[in-house]
Design an enzyme around this catalytic site. Structure first.
Site, mmCIF file in Angstrom:
data_model
loop_
_atom_site.group_PDB
_atom_site.id
_atom_site.type_symbol
_atom_site.label_atom_id
_atom_site.label_comp_id
_atom_site.label_asym_id
_atom_site.label_seq_id
_atom_site.Cartn_x
_atom_site.Cartn_y
_atom_site.Cartn_z
ATOM 1 C CG LEU A 1 35.317 37.758 40.610
ATOM 2 C CD1 LEU A 1 34.412 36.790 40.225
ATOM 3 C CD2 LEU A 1 35.131 39.084 39.879
ATOM 4 C CG ASP A 2 32.232 39.738 45.336
ATOM 5 O OD1 ASP A 2 32.317 41.028 45.382
ATOM 6 O OD2 ASP A 2 31.423 39.063 44.742
#
Length: 80
Positions: A21-22
């Protein structure tokens, strides 16, 4: 080369990488305990059926007035 076990993270079974994520910010990893769960979660990400919700807990207040608050929808930046 085999990695040495990390004593601060003790989990005796295999973990399956699902999604990062991210990457641009913190790069939090989403892991699954079994291959069936990993497969299902990977498919959900691929089909864009996952909704991300972010919450942060901090022991200190931001130094600057505008620091630490995001209003509205987060969009992709220049790096991703």
């Amino acid at each position: 080369q085999q990695q040495q076990p990390n004593p601060s993270f003790s989990y005796p079974h295999r973990l399956y990488g699902v999604h990062r994520l991210d990457r641009v910010t913190s790069g939090i990893l989403l892991l699954a305990k079994d291959s069936a769960s990993a497969s299902m979660l990977m498919n959900k990400f691929k089909q864009k059926e996952i909704t991300k919700f972010y919450m942060a807990i901090s022991g200190k207040r931001p130094r600057k007035k505008k620091q630490g608050w995001v209003k509205g929808i987060m969009t992709k930046g220049r790096r991703g």
